[in-house]
Design a protein around this motif. Structure first.
Motif, PDB file in Angstrom:
ATOM      1  N   SER A   1       0.507   2.840  -3.998  1.00  0.00           N
ATOM      2  CA  SER A   1       2.086   3.034  -4.683  1.00  0.00           C
ATOM      3  C   SER A   1       2.203   4.359  -5.362  1.00  0.00           C
ATOM      4  N   ALA A   2       1.469   4.535  -6.087  1.00  0.00           N
ATOM      5  CA  ALA A   2       1.679   5.771  -6.918  1.00  0.00           C
ATOM      6  C   ALA A   2       1.337   6.882  -5.877  1.00  0.00           C
ATOM      7  N   LEU A   3       0.602   6.832  -5.211  1.00  0.00           N
ATOM      8  CA  LEU A   3       0.421   8.097  -4.258  1.00  0.00           C
ATOM      9  C   LEU A   3       1.823   8.338  -3.361  1.00  0.00           C
ATOM     10  N   LEU A   4       2.426   7.138  -2.938  1.00  0.00           N
ATOM     11  CA  LEU A   4       3.519   7.335  -2.314  1.00  0.00           C
ATOM     12  C   LEU A   4       4.508   7.826  -2.936  1.00  0.00           C
ATOM     13  N   ALA A   5       4.888   7.569  -4.461  1.00  0.00           N
ATOM     14  CA  ALA A   5       5.769   8.195  -5.509  1.00  0.00           C
ATOM     15  C   ALA A   5       5.533   9.401  -5.908  1.00  0.00           C
ATOM     16  N   GLY A   6       4.499   9.950  -5.551  1.00  0.00           N
ATOM     17  CA  GLY A   6       3.995  11.173  -6.133  1.00  0.00           C
ATOM     18  C   GLY A   6       4.306  12.427  -5.265  1.00  0.00           C
ATOM     19  N   PRO A   7       3.811  13.599  -5.792  1.00  0.00           N
ATOM     20  CA  PRO A   7       3.950  14.855  -4.826  1.00  0.00           C
ATOM     21  C   PRO A   7       3.828  14.873  -3.193  1.00  0.00           C
ATOM     22  N   LEU A   8       3.080  13.798  -2.830  1.00  0.00           N
ATOM     23  CA  LEU A   8       2.776  13.610  -1.322  1.00  0.00           C
ATOM     24  C   LEU A   8       3.759  13.056  -0.629  1.00  0.00           C
ATOM     25  N   ALA A   9       4.756  12.262  -1.630  1.00  0.00           N
ATOM     26  CA  ALA A   9       5.842  11.506  -0.752  1.00  0.00           C
ATOM     27  C   ALA A   9       6.924  12.687  -0.118  1.00  0.00           C
ATOM     28  N   ALA A  10       7.624  12.276   1.192  1.00  0.00           N
ATOM     29  CA  ALA A  10       8.368  13.168   1.668  1.00  0.00           C
ATOM     30  C   ALA A  10       9.739  13.499   0.816  1.00  0.00           C
TER      31      ALA A  10
ATOM     32  N   ASP B   1       1.202  17.603  10.427  1.00  0.00           N
ATOM     33  CA  ASP B   1       1.158  18.131   9.176  1.00  0.00           C
ATOM     34  C   ASP B   1       1.319  17.202   8.122  1.00  0.00           C
ATOM     35  N   ALA B   2       0.597  16.187   8.270  1.00  0.00           N
ATOM     36  CA  ALA B   2       0.639  15.010   7.555  1.00  0.00           C
ATOM     37  C   ALA B   2      -0.658  14.377   6.954  1.00  0.00           C
ATOM     38  N   LEU B   3      -0.896  13.810   5.716  1.00  0.00           N
ATOM     39  CA  LEU B   3      -1.809  13.167   5.221  1.00  0.00           C
ATOM     40  C   LEU B   3      -1.813  11.527   5.654  1.00  0.00           C
ATOM     41  N   PRO B   4      -2.632  11.279   6.688  1.00  0.00           N
ATOM     42  CA  PRO B   4      -2.585  10.073   7.094  1.00  0.00           C
ATOM     43  C   PRO B   4      -2.822   8.862   6.163  1.00  0.00           C
ATOM     44  N   VAL B   5      -2.062   7.903   5.871  1.00  0.00           N
ATOM     45  CA  VAL B   5      -2.379   6.824   4.884  1.00  0.00           C
ATOM     46  C   VAL B   5      -2.492   5.573   5.840  1.00  0.00           C
TER      47      VAL B   5
ATOM     48  N   ALA C   1       2.676  12.427   3.039  1.00  0.00           N
ATOM     49  CA  ALA C   1       1.979  11.525   3.428  1.00  0.00           C
ATOM     50  C   ALA C   1       2.608  10.857   4.660  1.00  0.00           C
ATOM     51  N   ARG C   2       1.954  10.115   5.475  1.00  0.00           N
ATOM     52  CA  ARG C   2       2.568   9.540   6.667  1.00  0.00           C
ATOM     53  C   ARG C   2       1.891   8.110   6.846  1.00  0.00           C
ATOM     54  N   VAL C   3       2.447   7.082   6.538  1.00  0.00           N
ATOM     55  CA  VAL C   3       1.629   5.841   6.770  1.00  0.00           C
ATOM     56  C   VAL C   3       1.269   5.465   8.279  1.00  0.00           C
ATOM     57  N   VAL C   4       0.316   5.069   8.462  1.00  0.00           N
ATOM     58  CA  VAL C   4      -0.067   4.512   9.793  1.00  0.00           C
ATOM     59  C   VAL C   4      -0.616   3.118   9.899  1.00  0.00           C
ATOM     60  N   LEU C   5      -0.010   2.094  10.119  1.00  0.00           N
ATOM     61  CA  LEU C   5      -0.094   0.889  10.046  1.00  0.00           C
ATOM     62  C   LEU C   5      -0.775   0.250  11.324  1.00  0.00           C
TER      63      LEU C   5
END
Length: 375
Positions: free
Chosen positions: A282-291, A238-242, A311-315
């Motif tokens: 950075s702005a994406l993770l701070a916006g409405p998609l952040a957990a 249920d995540a948006l892969p970043v 969002a979920r970060v995949v490194l």
């Protein structure tokens, strides 16, 4: 919604796998060996090139050709002469796509054609055009396809694509692992002969061995808690892969993963390379998609409501040059916004091996996500 119970039901996965995606992923190592043998039989190993080509032009439809061009260009290093010829047309159909050589292409250039179809009229015309311009032509396509006749008429080299019986049962997905390795392997062998990159027979055998080991770790019979591909699929349910990549080999793997998620499972993903990814997202993770965007989310009744997409970060990491790494900063940025992070790092080896491992694990993950989401 992801049916996580299906992930640990091999029979259910096999029933849902109507396009042979899992089989293609599991048999990637065997496909590399077969494709390498086809390249030898076609005469790639006996070529005596007269120096390196000025440009290597790659044409072909779909994700497999795009990813092959990306990977070959990365392995060729700075100043790479690899150029993808993007098609034009009104539809992504074999008869509608059009390819053209650039006006400057000539006798010091090499045209590579890679297609799982071989029936595209424009690719046959492209081979003829290259012959008139003096370009060398090499094609990888199914045996007996019209493209083979066109390449023979252009005095080029034709390598039959390594196929499996199930390839004919359903339409081939461009992001299919089997298609990708079947098209890529002969091109690696060829560019090794012209001195553009290092992919001799021993290196290709190591790639096949690495793919076999990934298949053992990520196969459908391995339960989720000890299977990195199933674990990643469940984490992305249920995540948006970043997708953030670091290292030479990781870039093409990340871009392929994002494309495979879109094509196979219909899921969007964002991809960028570190360290620039930290500023870009950075702005994406701070916006409405952040957990952390909705502080009341923990107490919300989820039974009657669709979960919010976060969002979920995949490194994806390879060994960065000089030992410098932005991974700690990436973890800090993600965790500062309560964004979970998944990490994949290959075992040590050559660039080809590490890239193959990252691609294989993420291919399995994309396939599991597709199968369990469609159930």
């Amino acid at each position: 919604m992801l049916d996580e119970s299906l992930l640990d039901t091999p029979e259910g996965l096999a029933e849902a796998d109507r396009r042979g995606l899992l089989r293609g992923a599991a048999e990637a190592g065997a496909r590399v060996r077969t494709a390498a043998r086809h390249a030898v039989d076609a005469g790639v190993g006996t070529l005596r090139p007269d120096g390196r080509p000025r440009a290597v032009l790659i044409a072909g439809p779909g994700a497999a050709a795009t990813h092959a061009a990306d990977l070959l260009g990365t392995l060729a290093g700075p100043g790479s002469p690899v150029i993808r010829l993007a098609p034009t047309g009104v539809a992504p159909a074999a008869g509608a796509l059009r390819w053209e050589l650039p006006g400057w292409a000539g006798s010091v250039d090499l045209l590579l054609i890679a297609t799982p179809d071989g029936g595209e009229p424009s690719l046959s015309l492209l081979a003829e055009q290259a012959y008139r311009r003096g370009c060398s032509v090499v094609a990888v396509a199914p045996s007996g396809s019209p493209l083979g006749e066109a390449v023979a008429g252009a005095h080029g080299l034709f390598v039959p694509m390594a196929t499996a019986p199930y390839d004919q049962e359903e339409p081939l997905a461009g992001a299919s692992p089997g298609v990708f390795w079947a098209l890529l392997t002969p091109l690696l062998a060829l560019l090794d002969r012209v001195g553009l990159l290092a992919a001799d027979p021993d290196a290709l055998e190591k790639v096949a061995d690495r793919l076999d080991r990934v298949a053992e770790r990520c196969g459908p019979a391995i339960v989720t808690y000890s299977n990195p591909a199933k674990t990643l699929a469940a984490e992305l349910a249920d995540a948006l892969p970043v997708v953030w990549t670091e290292g030479t080999s990781a870039g093409p793997a990340g871009r392929r993963f994002a494309a495979a998620l879109a094509e196979l499972s219909g899921r969007p993903a964002l991809v960028a390379e570190l360290p620039e990814a930290l500023a870009a997202h950075s702005a994406l993770l701070a916006g409405p998609l952040a957990a952390s965007a909705d502080p009341d989310d923990f107490f919300r009744d989820r039974v009657e409501e669709t979960p919010a997409l976060h969002a979920r970060v995949v490194l994806l990491r390879d060994r960065p040059l000089g030992g410098l790494t932005a991974a700690p900063a990436a973890r800090d940025l993600a965790l500062s916004h309560d964004t979970p992070i998944s990490e994949l790092e290959p075992e040590e080896g050559g660039d080809l091996e590490t890239l193959a491992e990252l691609i294989a694990v993420t291919d399995f993950a994309a396939v599991y996500l597709a199968l369990a989401s469609a159930a």
